[in-house]
Design a protein around this motif. Sequence first.
Motif: not given
Length: 96
Positions: A1, A3, A44-46, A48-49, A52, A70, A72-73
């Motif tokens: 995604m 960001i 990816d989500n990991t 990003y976290l 952040k 965000n 997105g994809n």
Amino acid sequence: MLILVCYDVNTETSAGKTRLRKIAKECVNYGSRVQNSVFECILDNTQYLVLKNILSEIIDEKIDSLRFYNLGNSHRGKVEQIGRKQGIQVEEALIF
């Protein structure tokens, strides 16, 4: 995604200048600078976290600002560029 990371760090003190350098250095590790305090990051989500969390620990929440957008994809139609610097397509192969 995709960001979009945007930040505004108060640099009136040496501590602020240090925070600014640290945030920029971390952002370079995750994406491409598109403006002075704006980075485009394909994560990816990991990732990003993790990013952040890292940036949240650096800033001073009382005087600095940190934003994550965000996109997105399906981001290709959401970003329009006008002006001198064209961003790279980080999902595609880079040929030099």
